[in-house]
Design an enzyme around this catalytic site. Structure first.
Site, PDB file in Angstrom:
ATOM      1  N   ILE A   1       4.661   2.032   1.769  1.00 39.12           N
ATOM      2  CA  ILE A   1       3.882   1.778   2.985  1.00 39.12           C
ATOM      3  C   ILE A   1       4.292   2.879   3.962  1.00 39.12           C
ATOM      4  CG2 ILE A   1       5.620   0.054   3.749  1.00 39.12           C
ATOM      5  CD1 ILE A   1       3.454  -1.324   5.403  1.00 39.12           C
ATOM      6  N   SER A   2       3.311   3.519   4.579  1.00 34.95           N
ATOM      7  CA  SER A   2       3.599   4.683   5.427  1.00 34.95           C
ATOM      8  C   SER A   2       4.386   4.285   6.668  1.00 34.95           C
ATOM      9  CB  SER A   2       2.296   5.345   5.869  1.00 34.95           C
ATOM     10  OG  SER A   2       1.449   5.541   4.763  1.00 34.95           O
ATOM     11  N   GLN A   3       4.980   5.319   7.261  1.00 38.74           N
ATOM     12  CA  GLN A   3       5.707   5.162   8.516  1.00 38.74           C
ATOM     13  C   GLN A   3       4.714   4.794   9.623  1.00 38.74           C
ATOM     14  OE1 GLN A   3       7.768   8.783   9.056  1.00 38.74           O
ATOM     15  NE2 GLN A   3       8.544   8.290  11.089  1.00 38.74           N
ATOM     16  N   PRO A   4       5.021   3.780  10.444  1.00 35.53           N
ATOM     17  CA  PRO A   4       4.061   3.359  11.475  1.00 35.53           C
ATOM     18  C   PRO A   4       3.573   4.492  12.381  1.00 35.53           C
ATOM     19  CG  PRO A   4       5.814   1.747  11.299  1.00 35.53           C
ATOM     20  CD  PRO A   4       6.185   2.878  10.378  1.00 35.53           C
TER      21      PRO A   4
ATOM     22  N   ARG B   1       3.130  -5.703  11.140  1.00 39.21           N
ATOM     23  CA  ARG B   1       3.440  -5.005   9.881  1.00 39.21           C
ATOM     24  C   ARG B   1       4.218  -5.901   8.915  1.00 39.21           C
ATOM     25  NH1 ARG B   1       7.485  -0.365   8.742  1.00 39.21           N
ATOM     26  NH2 ARG B   1       6.474   1.053   7.271  1.00 39.21           N
TER      27      ARG B   1
END
Ligand code: SAH
Length: 213
Positions: free
Chosen positions: A60-63, A34
């Site tokens: 950026i979204s949460q993993p 990431r």
């Protein structure tokens, strides 16, 4: 253990503990770092299970959310996938490990160009990124086996439903833009669409038209 190996282990542990259990998804998320997708002052927080700011006022979204959405999409190796909302490019990079081909679109040219540069650097040759209003889908490339929308719509956009192959799956956050939304899984059958509500999520809104930059 090196610091990097430990960081990676913790990253994967956080994913598993939040319900990401699909082996292929975990492998893809282990492989795609990431780090390169998070820039500037937030770069050192790339391995935390947190959404982070990126350019153009987006995130950026949460993993773990990336993992759960990818898992829900149940991508097969022969699939042609559309992602609406390229953002950093991280989600598209994960999908590229699971699918035959990934098309990803964002309304901000600047984000698309930055993501393209990373795809090239990482040699992810099965991703095609476009600057476009993704709420109309990609009429030239339809139908899609899978569609993932990573911005919240008030309803699943009609053109996207129409571009989903019979038997195909779409995952989309649905709800009022500034409130908590519901992640919906739509499955297209011979006769119509089935809707499953998966979990509450929070995404930036799907906005019509192209962005300023
Ligand atoms: N999937 C991304 C995160 C997406 S954030 C990642 O992995 O980093 C949501 C993105 O949707 C933003 O970049 C925003 O510009 C984009 N977006 C919003 N409305 C859109 C539209 N109509 N068409 C295409 N992209 C859109």
């Amino acid at each position: 253990m090196t610091e990097e190996a430990e960081r990676k282990m913790q990253f994967l542990y956080a994913l598993r503990s939040k319900g990401v259990t699909d082996k292929r998804v975990l492998e893809a998320m282990e492989k795609i770092d990431r780090g390169p997708f998070v820039r500037g002052i937030f770069a050192e927080r790339a391995y935390e299970d947190m959404p982070l700011p990126i350019a153009c006022g987006q995130t950026i979204s949460q993993p773990s959310v990336v993992g759960l959405m990818t898992q829900a999409l149940n991508v097969q190796t022969r699939d042609k996938v559309l992602e609406v909302g390229t953002g950093s490019g991280y989600q598209a990079a994960i999908l590229s490990q699971l699918a035959r081909r990934v098309y990803t679109v964002d309304r901000h040219r600047r984000l698309v160009n930055a993501a393209k540069a990373i795809f090239e650097e990482l040699n992810l040759t099965n991703i095609t990124a476009f600057t476009a209003d993704g709420s109309h889908g990609l009429p030239d490339q339809e139908p899609f086996d899978r569609i993932m929308v990573t911005a919240a719509a008030e309803d699943p956009p009609g053109p996207l439903l129409a571009q989903l192959r019979i038997g195909g799956i779409m995952v989309v956050p649905v709800g009022q833009s500034d409130a908590v939304q519901s992640l919906i899984k739509v499955t297209r059958s011979e006769t119509g669409f089935d809707y499953d509500e998966l979990r509450p999520v929070r995404f930036v809104p799907l906005i019509e038209g192209l962005g300023q930059d």
